[in-house]
Design a protein around this motif. Structure first.
Motif, PDB file in Angstrom:
ATOM      1  N   THR A 130      11.061  -8.528  17.587  1.00  0.00           N
ATOM      2  CA  THR A 130      10.876  -9.932  17.207  1.00  0.00           C
ATOM      3  C   THR A 130      11.257 -11.303  18.236  1.00  0.00           C
ATOM      4  OG1 THR A 130      12.869  -9.964  17.053  1.00  0.00           O
ATOM      5  CG2 THR A 130      12.161  -9.317  15.211  1.00  0.00           C
ATOM      6  N   THR A 131      10.101 -12.019  18.225  1.00  0.00           N
ATOM      7  CA  THR A 131       9.983 -13.191  19.237  1.00  0.00           C
ATOM      8  C   THR A 131      10.978 -14.270  18.873  1.00  0.00           C
ATOM      9  OG1 THR A 131       8.496 -14.550  18.136  1.00  0.00           O
ATOM     10  CG2 THR A 131       7.718 -12.700  19.970  1.00  0.00           C
ATOM     11  N   GLN A 132      11.819 -14.228  17.268  1.00  0.00           N
ATOM     12  CA  GLN A 132      12.822 -15.249  16.842  1.00  0.00           C
ATOM     13  C   GLN A 132      13.398 -14.360  16.335  1.00  0.00           C
ATOM     14  OE1 GLN A 132      10.129 -18.025  14.247  1.00  0.00           O
ATOM     15  NE2 GLN A 132      11.291 -17.414  12.777  1.00  0.00           N
ATOM     16  N   ALA A 133      15.051 -14.672  15.843  1.00  0.00           N
ATOM     17  CA  ALA A 133      15.493 -14.002  14.646  1.00  0.00           C
ATOM     18  C   ALA A 133      14.625 -14.091  13.021  1.00  0.00           C
ATOM     19  CB  ALA A 133      16.848 -15.072  14.775  1.00  0.00           C
ATOM     20  N   LEU A 134      14.826 -13.708  12.196  1.00  0.00           N
ATOM     21  CA  LEU A 134      13.700 -13.421  11.592  1.00  0.00           C
ATOM     22  C   LEU A 134      15.041 -12.810  10.355  1.00  0.00           C
ATOM     23  CD1 LEU A 134      10.760 -12.016  12.763  1.00  0.00           C
ATOM     24  CD2 LEU A 134      11.025 -14.036  12.011  1.00  0.00           C
ATOM     25  N   SER A 135      14.424 -14.141   9.637  1.00  0.00           N
ATOM     26  CA  SER A 135      14.640 -13.496   7.777  1.00  0.00           C
ATOM     27  C   SER A 135      14.166 -12.814   7.124  1.00  0.00           C
ATOM     28  CB  SER A 135      15.355 -13.826   7.263  1.00  0.00           C
ATOM     29  OG  SER A 135      14.505 -15.674   6.882  1.00  0.00           O
ATOM     30  N   ARG A 136      12.829 -13.227   7.249  1.00  0.00           N
ATOM     31  CA  ARG A 136      11.248 -12.782   6.764  1.00  0.00           C
ATOM     32  C   ARG A 136      10.478 -12.997   7.558  1.00  0.00           C
ATOM     33  NH1 ARG A 136      12.057 -16.995   2.901  1.00  0.00           N
ATOM     34  NH2 ARG A 136      10.292 -18.006   2.950  1.00  0.00           N
ATOM     35  N   PHE A 137       9.577 -12.168   7.179  1.00  0.00           N
ATOM     36  CA  PHE A 137       8.363 -12.157   8.114  1.00  0.00           C
ATOM     37  C   PHE A 137       6.767 -11.760   7.125  1.00  0.00           C
ATOM     38  CE2 PHE A 137       9.913  -7.666   8.395  1.00  0.00           C
ATOM     39  CZ  PHE A 137       8.205  -6.884   8.711  1.00  0.00           C
ATOM     40  N   ASN A 138       5.668 -12.204   7.636  1.00  0.00           N
ATOM     41  CA  ASN A 138       4.501 -11.816   6.841  1.00  0.00           C
ATOM     42  C   ASN A 138       3.646 -10.999   7.841  1.00  0.00           C
ATOM     43  OD1 ASN A 138       5.476 -13.925   5.219  1.00  0.00           O
ATOM     44  ND2 ASN A 138       3.389 -15.128   5.092  1.00  0.00           N
ATOM     45  N   LEU A 139       2.764 -10.068   6.662  1.00  0.00           N
ATOM     46  CA  LEU A 139       1.498  -9.776   6.929  1.00  0.00           C
ATOM     47  C   LEU A 139       0.408 -10.043   6.217  1.00  0.00           C
ATOM     48  CD1 LEU A 139       2.926  -6.294   7.445  1.00  0.00           C
ATOM     49  CD2 LEU A 139       2.085  -7.563  10.105  1.00  0.00           C
ATOM     50  N   ASP A 140      -0.857  -9.866   7.338  1.00  0.00           N
ATOM     51  CA  ASP A 140      -2.181 -10.840   6.292  1.00  0.00           C
ATOM     52  C   ASP A 140      -2.396  -9.038   5.551  1.00  0.00           C
ATOM     53  OD1 ASP A 140      -2.469 -13.100   6.853  1.00  0.00           O
ATOM     54  OD2 ASP A 140      -2.686 -12.203   9.352  1.00  0.00           O
ATOM     55  N   LEU A 141      -2.980  -9.993   4.334  1.00  0.00           N
ATOM     56  CA  LEU A 141      -3.614  -8.212   3.949  1.00  0.00           C
ATOM     57  C   LEU A 141      -3.959  -8.991   2.290  1.00  0.00           C
ATOM     58  CD1 LEU A 141      -3.525  -5.093   3.305  1.00  0.00           C
ATOM     59  CD2 LEU A 141      -1.780  -5.075   1.930  1.00  0.00           C
ATOM     60  N   ALA A 142      -5.470  -8.585   2.542  1.00  0.00           N
ATOM     61  CA  ALA A 142      -6.438  -8.845   1.201  1.00  0.00           C
ATOM     62  C   ALA A 142      -6.613  -8.431   0.005  1.00  0.00           C
ATOM     63  CB  ALA A 142      -7.073  -9.440   2.116  1.00  0.00           C
ATOM     64  N   GLY A 143      -6.221  -8.335  -1.168  1.00  0.00           N
ATOM     65  CA  GLY A 143      -6.354  -7.515  -1.949  1.00  0.00           C
ATOM     66  C   GLY A 143      -6.073  -6.019  -2.864  1.00  0.00           C
ATOM     67  N   LEU A 144      -5.503  -5.547  -1.317  1.00  0.00           N
ATOM     68  CA  LEU A 144      -5.197  -4.483  -2.146  1.00  0.00           C
ATOM     69  C   LEU A 144      -3.269  -4.541  -2.203  1.00  0.00           C
ATOM     70  CD1 LEU A 144      -6.578  -2.462   0.900  1.00  0.00           C
ATOM     71  CD2 LEU A 144      -6.990  -2.395  -1.155  1.00  0.00           C
ATOM     72  N   ASP A 145      -3.055  -3.272  -3.323  1.00  0.00           N
ATOM     73  CA  ASP A 145      -2.024  -3.196  -3.636  1.00  0.00           C
ATOM     74  C   ASP A 145      -1.057  -2.291  -2.631  1.00  0.00           C
ATOM     75  OD1 ASP A 145      -2.740  -4.072  -6.720  1.00  0.00           O
ATOM     76  OD2 ASP A 145      -3.425  -1.813  -7.311  1.00  0.00           O
ATOM     77  N   VAL A 146       0.441  -2.886  -3.358  1.00  0.00           N
ATOM     78  CA  VAL A 146       1.441  -2.870  -2.184  1.00  0.00           C
ATOM     79  C   VAL A 146       2.335  -1.919  -2.662  1.00  0.00           C
ATOM     80  CG1 VAL A 146       3.175  -2.854  -0.439  1.00  0.00           C
ATOM     81  CG2 VAL A 146       0.878  -3.858  -0.176  1.00  0.00           C
ATOM     82  N   GLY A 147       2.699  -0.192  -1.829  1.00  0.00           N
ATOM     83  CA  GLY A 147       3.680   0.561  -3.064  1.00  0.00           C
ATOM     84  C   GLY A 147       5.105   0.689  -2.688  1.00  0.00           C
TER      85      GLY A 147
END
Length: 473
Positions: free
Chosen positions: A86-103
């Motif tokens: 982490t570069t800051q105190a995180l409560s949530r974060f994002n990742l880039d992901l196009a089109g695919l389903d996440v289990g």
């Protein structure tokens, strides 16, 4: 990358950094902190050339990708294990992901909440992450990957082919086959395992590892230990003639589509990879990676060549009528220093990649018995549209002639101004001091002035962004 050019707009060097920093600070600073100091990471890297790409709040160190692809169904399944800090105190974060389903998603082995927001995977860990905390994200995902269509920049991403698939593209491609912080400012090392039906090749970046087979499937393994920008990752699956060997003590892996002639122009050009690398190393300094190679695909949708790290990918159009084209090989291999090892901090400085790679074509042509670099400089100078800048060309013209050819003119003008000894010392210092990192135009100007002990900003300003033909040095 080698691609047909477009026409950019004018911008002066002196204003570029301040304007871009203002944009970046505006994006990264717009998210309010929670009362306890934690806040969500930014869902954008703040680069106007790739809106929505990249994310803030963390820095990735390593991707471990384990994917399985079945060409008969065009279905990909995968597990991505991502080590970051982490570069800051995180409560949530994002990742880039196009089109695919996440289990499922875990953070440090604990199930995390997740949701999709267009091309973003939004992750809320069970426990908030303080600043400076190493953490590991595991994402299980799958589906039918998609291409990325962009009217200004062409198509990239994950392309299903007659015999497999090609994952390739600049600036977009990585997020179509794995979750990623998809901006070159966040480079990382990679381990990639790809399982495909027996008889197919699965080619990627870096040093080849052991292959294993079971139940009609073969797993190919690759490892890129030197930090790599995400758009430089690739996956090529299909029927290929793969040649493995060694060069200068490192593995070299080349592959040509089995549908192309075994001894044709593509194969003979790729066979010169080691020779061309050695020549470029004599000019730019030691080769920066642990492996060499190249891949020639036969799909006509790939109308470009791309400097995918350690193993560039070349489209078939570069070998029309089965003619050799070592010039394009020189261009993409030059990127291993300029663009891959020393990467962009932001896309508005893409001339740092393409101007130097285009100049490398001139150097190689002269070395190979063709026109001199000086003659190519004179011919290009005579036809250049000086209203179009190399720096901050505008998103729609980031692959335009001004970025490539005007950028090369600026490089040669620098050479003529400071002399060969100082010029090549500048280049070798740049590739050494900035190896494995990121840089801007301002960084290059500062280094060139330091090494040459001369004021060079007015010269480079005139050749890169001035609106009239510069005086010949």
């Amino acid at each position: 990358m080698v691609l047909t050019g477009r026409t950019p707009r004018r911008r002066r060097l002196a204003t570029v950094t301040a304007l871009t920093c203002a944009v970046v600070l505006g994006v990264m600073g717009c998210t309010a902190a929670d009362s306890d100091g934690f806040r969500p990471g930014a869902a954008d890297a703040g680069d106007s050339y790739v809106p929505g790409r990249g994310n803030g709040g963390y820095d990735v160190a390593h991707y471990n990708l384990d994917v399985r692809y079945d060409p008969t169904t065009d279905r990909l399944t995968g597990r991505a294990t991502i080590a970051a800090t982490t570069t800051q105190a995180l409560s949530r974060f994002n990742l880039d992901l196009a089109g695919l389903d996440v289990g499922a998603v875990t953070v440090d082995k604990t199930r995390a909440e997740h949701r999709r927001d267009d091309g973003e995977l939004v992750v809320t860990p069970h426990d908030r992450l303080p600043r400076g905390r190493p953490f590991t994200v595991v994402v299980d995902y799958g589906g039918v990957p998609t291409a990325v269509a962009d009217g200004a920049l062409g198509s990239g991403g994950f392309l299903h082919t007659d015999d497999g698939a090609i994952a390739l593209g600049q600036p977009d491609s990585a997020a179509t086959w794995f979750p990623v912080n998809d901006h070159p400012s966040d480079k990382a090392s990679y381990d990639i395992a790809v399982t495909v039906p027996d008889g197919l090749s699965a080619l990627s970046n870096g040093v080849p590892g052991p292959k294993t087979s079971a139940d009609g499937w073969t797993t190919w393994r690759w490892s890129e230990r030197t930090p790599m920008a995400s758009y430089l990752s690739t996956l090529v699956v299909g029927n290929y003639r793969v040649v493995s060997g060694s060069h200068a003590g490192r593995p070299i892996v080349t592959a040509v589509s089995a549908s192309l002639p075994a001894t044709g122009g593509a194969a003979t050009s790729l066979a010169r990879t080691g020779e061309i690398v050695d020549f470029l190393a004599s000019r730019f300094g030691p080769y920066p990676f642990d492996s060499y190679g190249g891949i020639v695909v036969a799909d006509d949708r790939i109308g470009y060549a791309l400097e995918t790290q350690s193993r560039p990918v070349y489209g078939p159009a570069f070998f029309t009528d089965d003619r050799p084209n070592p010039g394009v090989v020189a261009h993409e291999l030059a990127h291993q220093w300029f663009g891959d090892s020393v990467s962009l901090s932001r896309w508005g400085d893409i001339w740092l990649n393409e101007g130097f790679a285009s100049y490398a074509e001139w150097l190689w042509e002269e070395h190979d018995g063709g026109r001199t670099a000086q003659r190519n400089f004179e011919l290009q100078y005579a036809v250049t549209d000086w209203s179009q800048p190399s720096v901050e060309p505008g998103r729609e013209r980031m692959f335009g002639t001004a970025v490539y050819k005007r950028g090369a003119l600026a490089v040669h003008a620098l050479r003529r101004t400071v002399g060969d000894d100082t010029f090549f010392r500048i280049l070798r210092t740049w590739t050494t001091e900035r190896a494995g990192g990121n840089a801007t135009t301002a960084d290059f100007v500062a280094l060139a002035e330091r090494v040459s002990n001369r004021q060079l900003r007015p010269l480079l300003d005139a050749w890169l962004v001035g609106g009239a033909a510069p005086t010949l040095p």
